[in-house]
Design an enzyme around this catalytic site. Structure first.
Site, mmCIF file in Angstrom:
data_model
loop_
_atom_site.group_PDB
_atom_site.id
_atom_site.type_symbol
_atom_site.label_atom_id
_atom_site.label_comp_id
_atom_site.label_asym_id
_atom_site.label_seq_id
_atom_site.Cartn_x
_atom_site.Cartn_y
_atom_site.Cartn_z
ATOM 1 N N TYR A 175 65.717 90.479 24.677
ATOM 2 C CA TYR A 175 65.597 90.154 26.100
ATOM 3 C C TYR A 175 66.360 91.200 26.913
ATOM 4 O O TYR A 175 67.590 91.206 26.955
ATOM 5 C CB TYR A 175 66.123 88.739 26.391
ATOM 6 N N PHE A 188 58.651 77.819 25.462
ATOM 7 C CA PHE A 188 57.691 77.542 26.533
ATOM 8 C C PHE A 188 57.536 76.021 26.696
ATOM 9 O O PHE A 188 56.420 75.517 26.765
ATOM 10 C CB PHE A 188 56.352 78.209 26.168
ATOM 11 N N PRO A 189 58.661 75.283 26.744
ATOM 12 C CA PRO A 189 58.576 73.817 26.723
ATOM 13 C C PRO A 189 58.010 73.207 27.993
ATOM 14 O O PRO A 189 57.602 72.050 27.991
ATOM 15 C CB PRO A 189 60.043 73.396 26.544
HETATM 16 N N1 LIG Z 1 60.939 82.523 20.098
HETATM 17 C C1 LIG Z 1 60.096 83.084 20.920
HETATM 18 O O1 LIG Z 1 59.235 83.865 20.510
HETATM 19 C C2 LIG Z 1 60.189 82.780 22.367
HETATM 20 C C3 LIG Z 1 59.163 83.137 23.259
HETATM 21 C C4 LIG Z 1 59.290 82.784 24.604
HETATM 22 C C5 LIG Z 1 60.419 82.101 25.048
HETATM 23 N N2 LIG Z 1 61.410 81.771 24.153
HETATM 24 C C6 LIG Z 1 62.598 80.999 24.559
HETATM 25 O O2 LIG Z 1 62.170 79.844 25.237
HETATM 26 C C7 LIG Z 1 62.834 79.727 26.486
HETATM 27 C C8 LIG Z 1 61.960 79.032 27.487
HETATM 28 O O3 LIG Z 1 60.737 79.707 27.622
HETATM 29 P P1 LIG Z 1 60.153 80.201 29.008
HETATM 30 O O4 LIG Z 1 61.265 80.442 29.964
HETATM 31 O O5 LIG Z 1 59.204 81.303 28.693
HETATM 32 O O6 LIG Z 1 59.235 78.998 29.474
HETATM 33 P P2 LIG Z 1 59.518 77.567 30.128
HETATM 34 O O7 LIG Z 1 60.928 77.177 29.958
HETATM 35 O O8 LIG Z 1 58.471 76.661 29.590
HETATM 36 O O9 LIG Z 1 59.150 77.814 31.643
HETATM 37 C C9 LIG Z 1 59.879 78.668 32.473
HETATM 38 C C10 LIG Z 1 59.126 78.770 33.802
HETATM 39 O O10 LIG Z 1 59.069 77.490 34.406
HETATM 40 C C11 LIG Z 1 59.640 77.553 35.726
HETATM 41 N N3 LIG Z 1 60.420 76.321 35.903
HETATM 42 C C12 LIG Z 1 61.564 75.955 35.270
HETATM 43 N N4 LIG Z 1 61.973 74.732 35.676
HETATM 44 C C13 LIG Z 1 61.067 74.313 36.575
HETATM 45 C C14 LIG Z 1 60.937 73.134 37.341
HETATM 46 N N5 LIG Z 1 61.825 72.142 37.241
HETATM 47 N N6 LIG Z 1 59.871 73.031 38.181
HETATM 48 C C15 LIG Z 1 58.966 74.016 38.288
HETATM 49 N N7 LIG Z 1 59.034 75.164 37.575
HETATM 50 C C16 LIG Z 1 60.069 75.316 36.723
HETATM 51 C C17 LIG Z 1 60.497 78.775 35.771
HETATM 52 O O11 LIG Z 1 60.493 79.337 37.070
HETATM 53 P P3 LIG Z 1 61.800 79.279 38.041
HETATM 54 O O12 LIG Z 1 62.706 80.384 37.599
HETATM 55 O O13 LIG Z 1 61.233 79.456 39.386
HETATM 56 O O14 LIG Z 1 62.426 77.921 37.854
HETATM 57 C C18 LIG Z 1 59.792 79.708 34.773
HETATM 58 O O15 LIG Z 1 58.772 80.454 35.415
HETATM 59 C C19 LIG Z 1 63.180 81.167 26.852
HETATM 60 O O16 LIG Z 1 64.249 81.246 27.758
HETATM 61 C C20 LIG Z 1 63.531 81.745 25.512
HETATM 62 O O17 LIG Z 1 64.885 81.443 25.234
HETATM 63 C C21 LIG Z 1 61.290 82.092 22.846
#
Ligand SMILES: NC(=O)c1ccc[n+]([C@@H]2O[C@H](COP(=O)([O-])OP(=O)(O)OC[C@H]3O[C@@H](n4cnc5c(N)ncnc54)[C@H](OP(=O)(O)O)[C@@H]3O)[C@@H](O)[C@H]2O)c1
Length: 282
Positions: free
Chosen positions: A65, A210-211
């Site tokens: 990252y 991506f929860p």
């Molecule tokens: N192992 C892997 O290959 C892999 C791949 C991807 C991700 N990850 C891990 O998974 C974590 C989470 O994944 P992610 O960040 O991609 O996806 P996510 O947590 O499913 O979604 C994040 C997105 O949702 C928005 N969001 C968050 N809270 C919200 C709310 N209450 N209401 C409306 N929108 C909201 C955020 O925008 P705002 O900033 O505007 O809130 C952001 O655009 C990452 O931080 C990483 O640690 C791991």
């Protein structure tokens, strides 16, 4: 009918570290395409500090990252770490530009990743180190050899995998114990149900990435109705469903906003009924 349990709010990672199941994923705190430094670094530090102040003790990051910027940011924001805070990191991806991700399981690269993470996170031991991807060009036994060395040297406490099949978990376990699996999983992406069930049976943590994707558009009405009944948001319902799905699920929703962070953390207060859970699970 899918079996669920009433919510335990903590999980013992590796039968050892007590983790609050609602954690934080730090990947969003980077530049465009998860590349480079985050635009507003002061705000990013505030989000991390607010998370820990609110009780989050599991933060997920990765060497990839930024690359590296995200780990440095976490140490800048949180070091010295509060007691019990676990920063989980990963290694095994080359980054060549925004949105460019190339698996690299070369043992020397993995060794360098681990040494770099220790320095950037300012820790003597990484509580949870995860192999970000298995590199199809390198036998996983070779990739994990330096990880096993780091465990023996006390540089890594526990080891996890990411985006793996059951067969790959079993193959890795021939080299060293695996305590967690981080695969894509949410209301709309359910292709890893079998891996989730396997980790539950084996006492491993399952960390859905991506929860927050809260189901296909066809589910919008159903989710909105349930959200309205609980006076909750769609994001909170998506997280509450995951919390109820299985007691070994650790959540790492990502956000750059303190408001969204606090909203997401309140998902622990939502008790979905069995009927609501079944409706959402269809
Ligand atoms: N192992 C892997 O290959 C892999 C791949 C991807 C991700 N990850 C891990 O998974 C974590 C989470 O994944 P992610 O960040 O991609 O996806 P996510 O947590 O499913 O979604 C994040 C997105 O949702 C928005 N969001 C968050 N809270 C919200 C709310 N209450 N209401 C409306 N929108 C909201 C955020 O925008 P705002 O900033 O505007 O809130 C952001 O655009 C990452 O931080 C990483 O640690 C791991």
């Amino acid at each position: 009918m899918m079996e669920t349990t009433q919510k335990a709010l903590t999980f013992k990672l590796g039968n050892d570290l007590e983790i609050n199941r609602l954690g934080y994923g730090a990947m969003q705190l980077t530049g465009f395409g998860v590349y480079g430094e985050v635009d507003d670094r002061e705000n990013a530090k505030k989000v991390l500090q607010e998370a820990v102040n609110a009780g989050v003790n599991f933060i997920d990051t990765a060497e990839a990252y930024g690359p590296q910027f995200n780990e440095t940011l976490i140490a800048d924001a949180l070091y010295p770490y509060a007691t019990g805070v676990v920063v989980a990191t990963k290694g095994g991806f080359n980054r060549t530009g925004p949105n460019q991700w190339i698996p690299n399981g070369d043992p020397e690269f993995i060794r360098q990743n681990i040494e770099g993470s220790l320095q950037r996170l300012k820790v003597d031991t990484i509580d949870l180190w995860q192999l970000h991807r298995i590199d199809p060009k390198v036998p996983v036994e070779e990739t994990l050899a330096p990880v096993f060395e780091a465990v023996k040297a006390g540089k890594i406490k526990h080891v996890g995998l990411s985006e793996v099949t059951i067969a790959q978990i079993e193959q890795a376990e021939k080299v060293l114990p695996i305590v967690s699996v981080q695969n894509l999983y949410n209301l709309s992406k359910r292709q890893w149900e079998n891996v989730l069930d396997y980790t539950t049976q084996r006492g491993m943590a399952f960390i859905p990435w991506f929860p927050l994707a809260s189901g296909p558009d066809s589910m919008a009405d159903k989710i909105n109705n349930i959200a309205a009944k609980h006076n909750a948001t769609t994001a909170q319902i998506a997280l509450a469903w995951l919390l109820k799905r299985s007691p070994n699920i650790l959540l790492i929703p990502g956000t750059k906003s303190v408001g969204h962070l606090n909203e997401n953390l309140k998902a622990t207060e939502i008790e979905l009924s069995e009927e609501e859970f079944e409706q959402l699970s269809k």
